[in-house]
Design an enzyme around this catalytic site. Structure first.
Site, short mmCIF file in Angstrom:
data_model
loop_
_atom_site.label_atom_id
_atom_site.label_comp_id
_atom_site.label_asym_id
_atom_site.label_seq_id
_atom_site.Cartn_x
_atom_site.Cartn_y
_atom_site.Cartn_z
N ASP A 130 -2.31 -10.92 5.02
CA ASP A 130 -1.65 -9.10 5.19
C ASP A 130 -2.92 -9.08 6.71
OD1 ASP A 130 -1.77 -6.74 4.86
OD2 ASP A 130 -3.80 -6.46 4.09
N SER A 131 -2.60 -7.88 6.88
CA SER A 131 -3.72 -7.53 8.65
C SER A 131 -5.29 -7.41 7.30
CB SER A 131 -3.37 -5.84 8.92
OG SER A 131 -3.48 -4.98 7.86
N TYR A 185 -1.85 -3.09 12.24
CA TYR A 185 -0.78 -3.18 12.62
C TYR A 185 0.26 -2.14 12.85
CZ TYR A 185 -1.28 -8.55 11.41
OH TYR A 185 -1.88 -10.13 10.76
N GLY A 186 -0.04 -1.96 11.99
CA GLY A 186 1.50 -0.85 11.34
C GLY A 186 1.06 -0.05 12.74
N CYS A 217 2.36 -7.65 3.61
CA CYS A 217 2.21 -7.11 4.09
C CYS A 217 3.46 -6.33 3.99
CB CYS A 217 1.13 -7.12 5.67
SG CYS A 217 1.15 -6.22 6.97
N ASN A 218 3.55 -5.05 4.12
CA ASN A 218 4.90 -4.87 4.06
C ASN A 218 5.64 -4.64 5.63
OD1 ASN A 218 6.21 -2.73 1.82
ND2 ASN A 218 4.06 -3.07 1.30
N THR A 219 4.55 -4.15 6.48
CA THR A 219 5.18 -4.08 7.88
C THR A 219 5.04 -5.32 8.52
OG1 THR A 219 2.93 -2.73 8.09
CG2 THR A 219 3.67 -3.15 9.90
N GLU A 248 -9.99 -0.43 5.19
CA GLU A 248 -11.09 -1.60 5.59
C GLU A 248 -11.91 -1.29 5.51
OE1 GLU A 248 -9.78 -4.50 6.57
OE2 GLU A 248 -8.01 -4.20 5.87
N CYS A 308 2.73 0.63 1.25
CA CYS A 308 1.45 -0.64 2.39
C CYS A 308 0.83 -1.21 1.00
CB CYS A 308 0.98 1.22 3.42
SG CYS A 308 -0.79 -0.41 4.15
N THR A 309 0.81 -1.80 1.32
CA THR A 309 -0.86 -3.38 0.46
C THR A 309 -1.70 -2.62 0.08
OG1 THR A 309 -0.79 -4.54 1.70
CG2 THR A 309 1.20 -5.03 0.42
N HIS A 310 -1.47 -1.67 1.32
CA HIS A 310 -3.23 -1.28 1.18
C HIS A 310 -3.18 0.16 0.43
CE1 HIS A 310 -4.35 -3.28 4.94
NE2 HIS A 310 -5.35 -2.68 5.10
#
Ligand code: DGL
Length: 259
Positions: free
Chosen positions: A9-10, A41-42, A72-74, A150, A182-184
């Site tokens: 993931d980012s 990344y978005g 990561c969806n992005t 983050e 978004c996985t966050h």
């Protein structure tokens, strides 16, 4: 270590997916990459997202990963077609859960909170079109949320205010399902539950990704023996302290690695 499941993931968001995978597949070794140096990344271009996804994939392949979960969806919506076409291992991706939301909604109005990179991708648009027939989909960019997560500010006033600003217009328009694209964002669920009315269904794809990973491992005969005691290596190319707050356990090792 058995050939592990690779996950990237980012940043720390994909640990929400790692949790689901580890719950469902406890005997599987895993290697997780948090590309926090390049987060978010978005807001990056498709070319940059692709470049990061290739770099992460190659790192995981060097570590003998037998399957790669793009947590990561992005990255999925911008790079998975390329990855599948250019590398031999199976890839599992994650996309905003439009289909389950379309099945659940009673008002026929669904909100999607995701990054700019995901919402502007052609894969997201084709999925939306395919599953959201007769459903109104409100798209909201979650600008700033990944940075707050983050930097450990999930429960802060700033995060709460930003979420109120993002969800209120969709609420006023009548949404009854909110898709976390978004996985966050699953880490924001406690705050979201405080600010959203109880009838709102919050939907994310974590469990579905874990089920799909299990199915593809079985289909390809790639499962580790069920008696195997699994190990989990986490690499971050930024502050490892942030990642350590999200993943703990005796078989978990978090290290700094410049990738
Ligand atoms: N966790 C990511 C996603 O699912 C990345 C968000 C970002 O880095 O902007 O989209």
């Amino acid at each position: 270590m058995h050939d592990p499941i690779g996950i990237f993931d980012s940043g720390i968001g994909g640990t929400s997916i790692w949790n689901e995978i580890h719950k469902l597949l406890p005997s599987e070794d895993t290697i997780y990459l948090a590309d926090s140096k390049n987060a978010p990344y978005g807001s990056k271009s498709k070319e940059q997202i692709l470049e990061f996804s290739i770099k992460n994939t190659e790192f995981l392949l060097q570590k003998n990963c037998k399957i790669i979960v793009v947590a990561c969806n992005t990255a999925t919506t911008n790079a998975i077609d390329y990855l599948r076409a250019n590398y031999k291992v199976p890839f599992i991706g994650i996309e905003p859960a439009i289909k389950p939301a379309a099945l659940h909604t009673k008002t026929k109005k669904v909100g999607v909170l995701a990054t700019k990179g995901t919402l502007s991708s052609s894969l997201f648009h084709s999925t939306s079109k395919m599953f959201a027939d007769g459903i109104e989909v409100f798209e909201q960019e979650g600008t700033g949320l990944v940075e707050l997560i983050e930097t450990g500010k999930i429960g802060s006033e700033v995060t709460r205010n930003l979420l109120v600003k993002y969800v209120n217009p969709m609420l006023q328009k009548g949404m009854d399902c909110l898709v976390l694209g978004c996985t966050h964002y699953p880490y924001l669920i406690p705050v979201l539950k405080e600010i959203l009315p109880a009838y709102i269904n919050i939907i994310d794809s974590g469990e579905a990704v874990a089920r799909q990973t299990k199915a593809i491992l079985s289909k390809n005969g790639l499962n580790a023996p069920s008696t195997h005691i699994s190990e989990h290596l986490f690499y971050s190319n930024a502050d490892t302290g942030v990642l350590e707050n999200f993943v703990q356990g005796p078989a978990v090792k978090v290290s700094y690695q410049d990738f």
